[in-house]
Write a protein that holds these residues in place. Sequence first.
Motif, short mmCIF file in Angstrom:
data_model
loop_
_atom_site.label_atom_id
_atom_site.label_comp_id
_atom_site.label_asym_id
_atom_site.label_seq_id
_atom_site.Cartn_x
_atom_site.Cartn_y
_atom_site.Cartn_z
N PRO A 18 20.27 -6.88 22.72
CA PRO A 18 19.51 -6.82 23.72
C PRO A 18 18.64 -8.07 24.06
CG PRO A 18 18.30 -5.83 21.88
CD PRO A 18 19.96 -6.09 21.51
N ASP A 19 17.77 -8.17 25.09
CA ASP A 19 17.23 -9.25 25.62
C ASP A 19 16.43 -10.16 24.51
OD1 ASP A 19 18.69 -9.06 27.90
OD2 ASP A 19 16.65 -8.39 29.05
N GLU A 20 15.82 -9.37 23.60
CA GLU A 20 14.80 -9.88 22.51
C GLU A 20 15.61 -10.57 21.42
OE1 GLU A 20 15.03 -5.68 21.99
OE2 GLU A 20 14.68 -6.79 23.65
N GLU A 21 16.95 -10.43 21.42
CA GLU A 21 17.67 -10.73 20.13
C GLU A 21 18.64 -12.00 20.92
OE1 GLU A 21 19.63 -7.40 18.34
OE2 GLU A 21 17.43 -6.38 18.14
N TYR A 22 19.32 -12.65 20.20
CA TYR A 22 20.45 -13.62 20.72
C TYR A 22 21.39 -13.83 19.50
CZ TYR A 22 17.66 -17.43 18.49
OH TYR A 22 17.10 -18.30 17.65
N VAL A 23 22.42 -14.31 19.79
CA VAL A 23 23.71 -14.79 18.87
C VAL A 23 24.10 -16.10 18.94
CG1 VAL A 23 26.07 -14.15 18.19
CG2 VAL A 23 24.34 -12.37 18.75
N ARG A 24 24.06 -16.71 17.79
CA ARG A 24 24.46 -18.28 17.76
C ARG A 24 25.75 -18.36 17.23
NH1 ARG A 24 19.57 -21.75 15.45
NH2 ARG A 24 18.93 -19.78 15.75
N VAL A 25 26.73 -18.88 17.92
CA VAL A 25 27.99 -19.17 17.57
C VAL A 25 28.24 -20.53 17.31
CG1 VAL A 25 30.60 -18.74 17.79
CG2 VAL A 25 28.80 -17.27 18.78
N THR A 26 28.42 -21.13 16.05
CA THR A 26 28.53 -22.48 15.79
C THR A 26 29.93 -23.06 15.00
OG1 THR A 26 26.17 -22.68 15.66
CG2 THR A 26 27.43 -24.57 15.04
N PHE A 27 30.60 -23.91 15.86
CA PHE A 27 32.04 -24.46 15.23
C PHE A 27 31.63 -25.64 14.15
CE2 PHE A 27 33.42 -21.76 18.36
CZ PHE A 27 34.70 -21.31 18.22
N PHE A 28 31.89 -25.48 12.81
CA PHE A 28 31.67 -26.55 11.90
C PHE A 28 33.17 -27.01 11.37
CE2 PHE A 28 27.90 -23.97 11.70
CZ PHE A 28 27.12 -24.91 11.22
N PRO A 29 33.25 -28.47 11.73
CA PRO A 29 34.88 -28.83 11.49
C PRO A 29 34.69 -28.94 9.99
CG PRO A 29 33.67 -30.21 12.98
CD PRO A 29 32.72 -29.23 12.51
N VAL A 30 35.93 -28.46 9.45
CA VAL A 30 36.15 -28.38 7.85
C VAL A 30 36.58 -29.61 7.60
CG1 VAL A 30 37.68 -27.36 6.02
CG2 VAL A 30 36.78 -25.93 7.61
N THR A 31 35.97 -30.56 6.47
CA THR A 31 36.28 -31.87 6.38
C THR A 31 36.82 -32.10 4.98
OG1 THR A 31 34.23 -31.95 5.20
CG2 THR A 31 34.12 -32.67 7.40
N ASP A 32 37.83 -33.20 4.94
CA ASP A 32 38.59 -33.41 3.61
C ASP A 32 37.39 -33.60 2.56
OD1 ASP A 32 40.90 -33.14 5.04
OD2 ASP A 32 40.90 -35.34 5.42
N GLY A 33 37.61 -33.00 1.59
CA GLY A 33 36.73 -33.13 0.29
C GLY A 33 35.54 -32.16 0.30
N GLY A 34 35.38 -31.64 1.47
CA GLY A 34 34.31 -30.51 1.59
C GLY A 34 33.05 -31.06 1.81
N GLY A 35 32.98 -32.34 2.29
CA GLY A 35 31.54 -32.99 2.61
C GLY A 35 31.21 -32.32 3.97
N PRO A 36 29.83 -32.88 4.12
CA PRO A 36 29.41 -32.06 5.59
C PRO A 36 29.89 -32.74 6.73
CG PRO A 36 27.72 -33.74 4.62
CD PRO A 36 28.79 -33.47 3.78
N PRO A 37 30.18 -32.00 7.83
CA PRO A 37 30.83 -32.61 9.10
C PRO A 37 29.78 -33.37 9.82
CG PRO A 37 30.21 -30.34 9.49
CD PRO A 37 29.86 -30.59 7.93
N LYS A 38 30.58 -34.31 10.45
CA LYS A 38 29.56 -35.13 11.31
C LYS A 38 28.94 -34.64 12.58
CE LYS A 38 32.08 -38.70 12.62
NZ LYS A 38 32.65 -39.87 12.99
N ASN A 39 29.67 -33.79 13.21
CA ASN A 39 29.39 -32.97 14.34
C ASN A 39 29.63 -31.60 14.14
OD1 ASN A 39 28.74 -35.30 16.09
ND2 ASN A 39 31.15 -35.54 16.09
N THR A 40 28.76 -30.73 14.90
CA THR A 40 29.08 -29.33 14.86
C THR A 40 29.00 -29.00 16.55
OG1 THR A 40 26.61 -28.89 14.92
CG2 THR A 40 27.86 -28.85 12.59
N TYR A 41 29.54 -27.78 16.92
CA TYR A 41 29.60 -27.64 18.16
C TYR A 41 29.28 -26.11 18.41
CZ TYR A 41 32.79 -31.57 17.79
OH TYR A 41 33.17 -32.73 17.64
N ALA A 42 28.40 -26.14 19.37
CA ALA A 42 27.77 -24.55 19.74
C ALA A 42 28.54 -24.06 20.70
CB ALA A 42 26.26 -24.88 20.05
N ALA A 43 28.47 -22.81 20.95
CA ALA A 43 29.10 -21.99 21.77
C ALA A 43 28.01 -21.22 22.71
CB ALA A 43 30.20 -21.20 21.07
#
Length: 135
Positions: free
Chosen positions: A43-68
Amino acid sequence: MILRRISLALIVWLSGTAGCGKSDGKLNVTGKVVKGGAPLKVPDEEYVRVTFFPVTDGGGPPKNTYAANFNRTDGTFRALGGDGHGIPPGKYRVAVEHVKKGGDALKGAYDGDRSPLVFDIDRKTGPLVLDLDKK
């Protein structure tokens, strides 16, 4: 006259393709979020956030994330990246957050660190199905 037409056609063709290389091979990723076998609609009072997180070598945090962009009426999404040209090919963990009064209705099960939704994105990738009933 013919040479002039060929030259003009070549110029038009080159100007039409000049922007294609600027995307650096990025891809517009589309898909649908489903729960209970049906598209997730909110419904209008709720929302969904979809975010793409690159999987990095060694499991470190990604430099960028991408919202949809999420469409609340039919559960579809489109990840266009920050510049509108898409996201780079690669392996991604996809986070889904259903925000409503009281917090995330999914209780963090699909956050950027724990989401079981992992995809290899390349030119052959079709629309993704993010099934919130599969762990």
